[in-house]
Design a protein around this motif. Structure first.
Motif, PDB file in Angstrom:
ATOM      1  N   SER A 103      -9.533  -0.522  -1.403  1.00 59.24           N
ATOM      2  CA  SER A 103     -10.311   0.528  -0.092  1.00 59.24           C
ATOM      3  C   SER A 103      -9.702   0.371   1.048  1.00 59.24           C
ATOM      4  CB  SER A 103     -11.834  -0.102  -0.244  1.00 59.24           C
ATOM      5  OG  SER A 103     -12.466  -0.044  -1.352  1.00 59.24           O
ATOM      6  N   THR A 104      -9.266   1.447   1.607  1.00 56.40           N
ATOM      7  CA  THR A 104      -8.502   1.205   2.834  1.00 56.40           C
ATOM      8  C   THR A 104      -9.680   1.296   3.968  1.00 56.40           C
ATOM      9  OG1 THR A 104      -6.889   2.828   2.076  1.00 56.40           O
ATOM     10  CG2 THR A 104      -7.271   2.767   4.397  1.00 56.40           C
ATOM     11  N   ILE A 105      -9.453   0.422   4.733  1.00 54.50           N
ATOM     12  CA  ILE A 105     -10.300   0.159   6.145  1.00 54.50           C
ATOM     13  C   ILE A 105      -9.996   1.279   7.201  1.00 54.50           C
ATOM     14  CG2 ILE A 105     -10.734  -1.286   7.999  1.00 54.50           C
ATOM     15  CD1 ILE A 105      -9.370  -3.682   6.417  1.00 54.50           C
ATOM     16  N   THR A 106     -10.983   1.952   7.231  1.00 52.78           N
ATOM     17  CA  THR A 106     -11.139   3.183   8.199  1.00 52.78           C
ATOM     18  C   THR A 106     -12.242   3.044   9.126  1.00 52.78           C
ATOM     19  OG1 THR A 106     -12.240   4.848   7.003  1.00 52.78           O
ATOM     20  CG2 THR A 106      -9.977   4.775   6.684  1.00 52.78           C
ATOM     21  N   LEU A 107     -12.237   3.542  10.394  1.00 54.44           N
ATOM     22  CA  LEU A 107     -13.323   3.785  11.504  1.00 54.44           C
ATOM     23  C   LEU A 107     -14.539   4.470  10.668  1.00 54.44           C
ATOM     24  CD1 LEU A 107     -11.415   4.234  14.679  1.00 54.44           C
ATOM     25  CD2 LEU A 107     -12.578   1.833  13.806  1.00 54.44           C
ATOM     26  N   SER A 108     -14.010   5.648   9.984  1.00 60.87           N
ATOM     27  CA  SER A 108     -15.401   6.410   9.530  1.00 60.87           C
ATOM     28  C   SER A 108     -16.213   5.462   8.512  1.00 60.87           C
ATOM     29  CB  SER A 108     -14.900   7.775   9.139  1.00 60.87           C
ATOM     30  OG  SER A 108     -13.870   7.378   8.057  1.00 60.87           O
ATOM     31  N   VAL A 119      -6.662  -7.534   2.904  1.00 60.16           N
ATOM     32  CA  VAL A 119      -6.258  -8.302   1.632  1.00 60.16           C
ATOM     33  C   VAL A 119      -4.916  -7.490   0.890  1.00 60.16           C
ATOM     34  CG1 VAL A 119      -8.421  -9.160   1.048  1.00 60.16           C
ATOM     35  CG2 VAL A 119      -7.772  -6.869   0.026  1.00 60.16           C
ATOM     36  N   TYR A 120      -4.647  -6.632   1.350  1.00 65.06           N
ATOM     37  CA  TYR A 120      -3.595  -5.853   0.836  1.00 65.06           C
ATOM     38  C   TYR A 120      -3.197  -4.710   1.937  1.00 65.06           C
ATOM     39  CZ  TYR A 120      -0.338  -3.689  -2.760  1.00 65.06           C
ATOM     40  OH  TYR A 120       0.682  -3.012  -3.548  1.00 65.06           O
ATOM     41  N   VAL A 121      -1.761  -4.200   1.657  1.00 70.74           N
ATOM     42  CA  VAL A 121      -1.180  -3.091   2.563  1.00 70.74           C
ATOM     43  C   VAL A 121      -0.408  -2.182   1.675  1.00 70.74           C
ATOM     44  CG1 VAL A 121       0.259  -2.404   4.587  1.00 70.74           C
ATOM     45  CG2 VAL A 121      -0.835  -4.729   4.435  1.00 70.74           C
ATOM     46  N   GLU A 220      -1.727   1.802   5.195  1.00 70.92           N
ATOM     47  CA  GLU A 220      -3.070   1.545   4.992  1.00 70.92           C
ATOM     48  C   GLU A 220      -3.527   0.225   4.480  1.00 70.92           C
ATOM     49  OE1 GLU A 220      -4.791   4.448   2.654  1.00 70.92           O
ATOM     50  OE2 GLU A 220      -3.368   6.227   3.319  1.00 70.92           O
ATOM     51  N   LYS A 221      -4.429  -0.324   5.449  1.00 69.88           N
ATOM     52  CA  LYS A 221      -4.884  -1.825   5.208  1.00 69.88           C
ATOM     53  C   LYS A 221      -6.108  -1.732   4.499  1.00 69.88           C
ATOM     54  CE  LYS A 221      -4.966  -2.620   9.679  1.00 69.88           C
ATOM     55  NZ  LYS A 221      -5.257  -2.987  10.942  1.00 69.88           N
ATOM     56  N   HIS A 222      -6.122  -2.499   3.249  1.00 69.21           N
ATOM     57  CA  HIS A 222      -7.097  -2.687   2.318  1.00 69.21           C
ATOM     58  C   HIS A 222      -7.853  -3.873   2.587  1.00 69.21           C
ATOM     59  CE1 HIS A 222      -5.399   0.134  -0.950  1.00 69.21           C
ATOM     60  NE2 HIS A 222      -5.297   0.497   0.117  1.00 69.21           N
ATOM     61  N   GLY A 264       6.640  -5.859  -0.281  1.00 69.57           N
ATOM     62  CA  GLY A 264       7.530  -5.438   0.716  1.00 69.57           C
ATOM     63  C   GLY A 264       7.346  -5.628   2.173  1.00 69.57           C
ATOM     64  N   ALA A 265       8.059  -5.089   3.096  1.00 66.76           N
ATOM     65  CA  ALA A 265       7.668  -5.838   4.452  1.00 66.76           C
ATOM     66  C   ALA A 265       6.597  -5.710   4.971  1.00 66.76           C
ATOM     67  CB  ALA A 265       8.471  -5.082   5.293  1.00 66.76           C
ATOM     68  N   ALA A 266       5.458  -4.624   4.616  1.00 67.24           N
ATOM     69  CA  ALA A 266       4.124  -4.794   5.014  1.00 67.24           C
ATOM     70  C   ALA A 266       3.225  -5.774   4.401  1.00 67.24           C
ATOM     71  CB  ALA A 266       3.639  -3.630   4.830  1.00 67.24           C
ATOM     72  N   ILE A 267       3.663  -6.293   3.135  1.00 65.87           N
ATOM     73  CA  ILE A 267       2.833  -7.504   2.429  1.00 65.87           C
ATOM     74  C   ILE A 267       3.191  -8.584   2.964  1.00 65.87           C
ATOM     75  CG2 ILE A 267       2.330  -8.504   0.256  1.00 65.87           C
ATOM     76  CD1 ILE A 267       0.869  -5.795   0.327  1.00 65.87           C
TER      77      ILE A 267
END
Length: 278
Positions: A103-108, A119-121, A220-222, A264-267
């Motif tokens: 689940s991606t964290i979004t404002l909506s 917990v994940y990218v 996308e951050k989960h 990866g770099a994001a993780i």
């Protein structure tokens, strides 16, 4: 004046009561209810009737830590399957305590639910046939696929608009149908989260005919979704996540769920900026 003061006191007390409701229920019943995606391997899926993948692994490790905070020596863990159409609704109406899916964290989405610390990218990527062009511009005028009702579909629309590209977007109700269309050359590309595409390509019988475009279109951050306004429960979840980051369990969950991949770099960045223990 006395009536007004009584009303103010009652209003001030409401957030406290709401914030404690999930933890109170968990403590009284001795159980915690997790929702999980059944079709988002390797992050969250179902195999042999059981929840599998990275986020269910994380949540299973999370449960006893939340139990410890409540003074429970044992906690019953219940996993309930959800899909992209009902997952946030089930969180919002209290059917599940925590959504352990991709689940991606979004404002909506935060208008409907709250989220834990990341917990994940992941990121939007694209799978192509081996003979497909190496650039996004090469897909102009072609049929390209994406799963409907996802942040990936939104990201794809935004990318095409930003790059000034015109392509015929074909929507699919699930990822396997999209990949089958790609393998049969009915579409020239299929867009999805990078983790999902990697898993599907690695497990495809036509792996030698497919490739994944290098790079990602979005970052996308989960997070783990929970009911809004439940600040005590959110703190308990984040406190438990802090412990899992500190003791290396988050990295272990990645290696167990995705053994053929390297973070990866994001993780790696997520590990560095993870919430810290007091």
């Amino acid at each position: 004046m006395r009536i007004i003061l009584s009303a103010v006191i009652a209003l001030l007390a409401l957030p406290v009561a709401a914030g404690a409701q999930t933890l109170d229920r968990i403590k009284s019943t001795g159980e915690i209810r997790f929702g999980f995606r059944t079709d988002a391997a390797p992050l969250s899926y179902q195999a042999d009737g059981r929840p599998q993948g990275y986020t269910p692994i994380v949540c299973f490790a999370l449960a006893p830590l939340i139990g410890e905070q409540l003074g429970l020596t044992d906690i019953n863990v219940i996993f309930e399957p959800v899909d992209t159409g009902n997952r946030f609704e089930k969180v919002a109406n209290g059917e599940i305590d925590l959504l352990c899916g991709a689940s991606t964290i979004t404002l909506s989405r935060r208008e409907i639910v709250d989220f834990s610390e990341p917990v994940y990218v992941d990121g939007t990527a694209v799978a192509l046939r081996r003979d497909a062009p190496e650039t996004l511009s090469g897909l102009s005028g072609q049929k390209i696929g994406v799963r409907s009702g996802t942040t990936t579909a939104e990201a794809l629309e935004n990318t095409l608009s930003r790059e000034g590209l015109e392509a015929q977007i074909v929507s699919f109700s699930n990822h396997p149908d999209g990949m089958t269309a790609l393998e049969n050359d009915e579409i020239k590309a299929y867009f999805a989260d990078q983790s999902i595409l990697m898993d599907m390509v690695l497990n495809s019988d036509n792996q030698n005919k497919l490739k994944i475009f290098e790079g990602i279109l979005t970052v996308e951050k989960h997070g783990l979704a929970m009911a809004r306004g439940d600040s005590d429960f959110r703190l308990a979840v984040d406190r438990a996540l802090s412990e899992l980051y500190a003791n290396g369990s988050m990295a272990q969950a990645f290696r167990k769920a995705i053994p053929d991949a390297e973070p990866g770099a994001a993780i790696e960045a997520m590990y560095l900026i993870a919430p810290t223990l007091p």
